[in-house]
Design a protein around this motif. Structure first.
Motif, PDB file in Angstrom:
ATOM      1  N   ALA A   1      10.118  17.956  -1.509  1.00  0.00           N
ATOM      2  CA  ALA A   1       9.040  18.048  -2.297  1.00  0.00           C
ATOM      3  C   ALA A   1       8.725  16.892  -3.061  1.00  0.00           C
ATOM      4  O   ALA A   1       9.457  15.906  -2.914  1.00  0.00           O
ATOM      5  CB  ALA A   1       8.998  19.484  -3.232  1.00  0.00           C
ATOM      6  N   SER A   2       7.537  16.667  -3.340  1.00  0.00           N
ATOM      7  CA  SER A   2       7.170  15.306  -3.903  1.00  0.00           C
ATOM      8  C   SER A   2       7.956  15.512  -5.472  1.00  0.00           C
ATOM      9  O   SER A   2       8.488  16.535  -5.911  1.00  0.00           O
ATOM     10  CB  SER A   2       5.713  15.527  -4.369  1.00  0.00           C
ATOM     11  OG  SER A   2       5.359  16.361  -5.389  1.00  0.00           O
ATOM     12  N   TYR A   3       7.998  14.198  -5.831  1.00  0.00           N
ATOM     13  CA  TYR A   3       8.817  14.105  -7.196  1.00  0.00           C
ATOM     14  C   TYR A   3       8.362  14.887  -8.224  1.00  0.00           C
ATOM     15  O   TYR A   3       9.111  15.540  -9.149  1.00  0.00           O
ATOM     16  CB  TYR A   3       8.794  12.676  -7.587  1.00  0.00           C
ATOM     17  CG  TYR A   3       9.560  12.422  -8.654  1.00  0.00           C
ATOM     18  CD1 TYR A   3      10.854  12.063  -8.578  1.00  0.00           C
ATOM     19  CD2 TYR A   3       9.296  12.536  -9.998  1.00  0.00           C
ATOM     20  CE1 TYR A   3      11.707  11.811  -9.549  1.00  0.00           C
ATOM     21  CE2 TYR A   3      10.011  11.868 -11.125  1.00  0.00           C
ATOM     22  CZ  TYR A   3      11.335  11.695 -10.913  1.00  0.00           C
ATOM     23  OH  TYR A   3      11.943  11.458 -12.023  1.00  0.00           O
ATOM     24  N   GLU A   4       6.918  15.010  -8.291  1.00  0.00           N
ATOM     25  CA  GLU A   4       6.130  15.651  -9.326  1.00  0.00           C
ATOM     26  C   GLU A   4       6.389  17.223  -9.167  1.00  0.00           C
ATOM     27  O   GLU A   4       6.404  17.662 -10.351  1.00  0.00           O
ATOM     28  CB  GLU A   4       4.717  15.408  -9.484  1.00  0.00           C
ATOM     29  CG  GLU A   4       4.226  13.969  -9.674  1.00  0.00           C
ATOM     30  CD  GLU A   4       4.581  12.953  -8.478  1.00  0.00           C
ATOM     31  OE1 GLU A   4       4.887  13.355  -7.309  1.00  0.00           O
ATOM     32  OE2 GLU A   4       4.770  11.770  -8.725  1.00  0.00           O
ATOM     33  N   ALA A   5       6.452  17.821  -8.226  1.00  0.00           N
ATOM     34  CA  ALA A   5       6.452  19.054  -7.868  1.00  0.00           C
ATOM     35  C   ALA A   5       7.866  19.449  -8.221  1.00  0.00           C
ATOM     36  O   ALA A   5       8.314  20.434  -8.937  1.00  0.00           O
ATOM     37  CB  ALA A   5       6.422  19.452  -6.319  1.00  0.00           C
TER      38      ALA A   5
ATOM     39  N   ARG B   1      15.012  14.710 -14.734  1.00  0.00           N
ATOM     40  CA  ARG B   1      14.922  13.190 -14.264  1.00  0.00           C
ATOM     41  C   ARG B   1      16.324  13.003 -13.742  1.00  0.00           C
ATOM     42  O   ARG B   1      16.444  12.314 -12.489  1.00  0.00           O
ATOM     43  CB  ARG B   1      14.090  12.380 -14.696  1.00  0.00           C
ATOM     44  CG  ARG B   1      12.376  12.419 -15.207  1.00  0.00           C
ATOM     45  CD  ARG B   1      11.779  11.541 -15.916  1.00  0.00           C
ATOM     46  NE  ARG B   1      10.561  11.774 -16.123  1.00  0.00           N
ATOM     47  CZ  ARG B   1       9.450  11.568 -15.114  1.00  0.00           C
ATOM     48  NH1 ARG B   1       9.762  11.171 -13.993  1.00  0.00           N
ATOM     49  NH2 ARG B   1       8.141  12.132 -15.498  1.00  0.00           N
ATOM     50  N   SER B   2      17.152  13.011 -14.637  1.00  0.00           N
ATOM     51  CA  SER B   2      18.381  12.836 -14.497  1.00  0.00           C
ATOM     52  C   SER B   2      19.143  13.499 -13.598  1.00  0.00           C
ATOM     53  O   SER B   2      19.744  12.950 -12.798  1.00  0.00           O
ATOM     54  CB  SER B   2      19.313  12.716 -15.924  1.00  0.00           C
ATOM     55  OG  SER B   2      20.507  12.495 -15.478  1.00  0.00           O
ATOM     56  N   MET B   3      18.993  14.714 -13.480  1.00  0.00           N
ATOM     57  CA  MET B   3      19.770  15.823 -12.563  1.00  0.00           C
ATOM     58  C   MET B   3      19.286  15.353 -11.123  1.00  0.00           C
ATOM     59  O   MET B   3      19.692  15.317 -10.231  1.00  0.00           O
ATOM     60  CB  MET B   3      19.545  17.035 -12.973  1.00  0.00           C
ATOM     61  CG  MET B   3      20.145  17.575 -14.113  1.00  0.00           C
ATOM     62  SD  MET B   3      22.019  17.668 -13.469  1.00  0.00           S
ATOM     63  CE  MET B   3      22.006  19.168 -12.400  1.00  0.00           C
ATOM     64  N   MET B   4      17.741  15.151 -11.048  1.00  0.00           N
ATOM     65  CA  MET B   4      17.108  14.836  -9.759  1.00  0.00           C
ATOM     66  C   MET B   4      17.806  13.538  -9.172  1.00  0.00           C
ATOM     67  O   MET B   4      18.044  13.693  -7.735  1.00  0.00           O
ATOM     68  CB  MET B   4      15.594  14.683  -9.875  1.00  0.00           C
ATOM     69  CG  MET B   4      14.956  16.209 -10.092  1.00  0.00           C
ATOM     70  SD  MET B   4      13.310  15.831 -10.677  1.00  0.00           S
ATOM     71  CE  MET B   4      12.457  14.938  -9.375  1.00  0.00           C
ATOM     72  N   LYS B   5      18.010  12.425  -9.921  1.00  0.00           N
ATOM     73  CA  LYS B   5      18.411  11.325  -9.181  1.00  0.00           C
ATOM     74  C   LYS B   5      19.954  11.464  -9.100  1.00  0.00           C
ATOM     75  O   LYS B   5      20.403  11.103  -7.998  1.00  0.00           O
ATOM     76  CB  LYS B   5      18.429  10.224 -10.446  1.00  0.00           C
ATOM     77  CG  LYS B   5      18.710   8.907  -9.964  1.00  0.00           C
ATOM     78  CD  LYS B   5      18.366   7.952 -11.131  1.00  0.00           C
ATOM     79  CE  LYS B   5      18.652   6.526 -10.520  1.00  0.00           C
ATOM     80  NZ  LYS B   5      20.158   6.241 -10.365  1.00  0.00           N
TER      81      LYS B   5
END
Length: 202
Positions: A125-129, A146-150
């Protein structure tokens, strides 16, 4: 109808797990995710927390990550991590041989790449979603999300590269790549379940 298996790899926050759960309901088959970690821990007599920590831990000793394509098990990999991967590999193969099912993550697309009745899916999915899902549904603070996604995406990519020799979203090893933000959980699950039914006559 013949037995079949669906493998799902996904970006963190792309709703891959709830989509897999909904697909299992629509198709009337089991889906396996954390269960595989629990079974591997039991088989090796290790605490589940250790398996969780080791299974997606990236080995950083190879300077060029793409050289792992020549060395799928990496260089300097810990014995514990290799044992965990081997245990999970055996469990995944056993589940696929036993029944029609959906298996999430754990390099299942690579482990079952030679299975004839298999379909391999990547959910993104997009970063924003993904950020919105982490904040609204997982109740994370924005900085934490943001930290977890990365960190989780990096860990999954490194783990997959280490053992499979390619990244989870490599289209050469996928039958379907889908943006879950197009249809949401239910819509994506219905779309994918219909594709599986058409493929295998389920």
């Amino acid at each position: 109808m013949e037995k079949y298996v669906v493998t799902i790899t996904r970006q963190f926050g792309s709703l891959g797990r709830p989509i897999a759960r909904k697909m299992s309901e629509l198709l009337g088959v089991e889906y396996y995710d954390r269960d595989i970690v629990d079974q591997a821990a039991q088989k090796l007599k290790l605490p589940v927390s250790l398996v969780n920590e080791q299974e997606e831990k990236a080995v950083k000793q190879v300077k060029n990550p793409f050289s792992r394509m020549m060395f799928p098990l990496g260089k300097g990999t810990s014995n514990t991590q290799d044992e965990i991967f081997e245990a999970q590999e055996n469990i995944i193969k056993f589940l696929a041989e036993r029944e029609s099912c959906i298996i999430v993550g754990r390099c299942s697309d690579f482990i079952l790449s030679d299975v004839e009745n298999a379909i391999h899916i990547y959910i993104y999915a997009s970063y924003e979603a993904r950020l919105k899902h982490c904040i609204e549904d997982l109740h994370m603070e924005e900085s934490e999300a943001r930290s977890m996604m990365k960190s989780v995406d990096e860990a999954r990519n490194s783990y997959h590269m280490q053992y499979a020799g390619y990244l989870p979203d490599d289209r050469r090893h996928k039958d379907i790549l889908i943006d879950s933000s197009l249809f949401g959980v239910d819509g994506t699950a219905e779309f994918l379940a219909e594709a599986v039914q058409k493929k295998f006559g389920a």
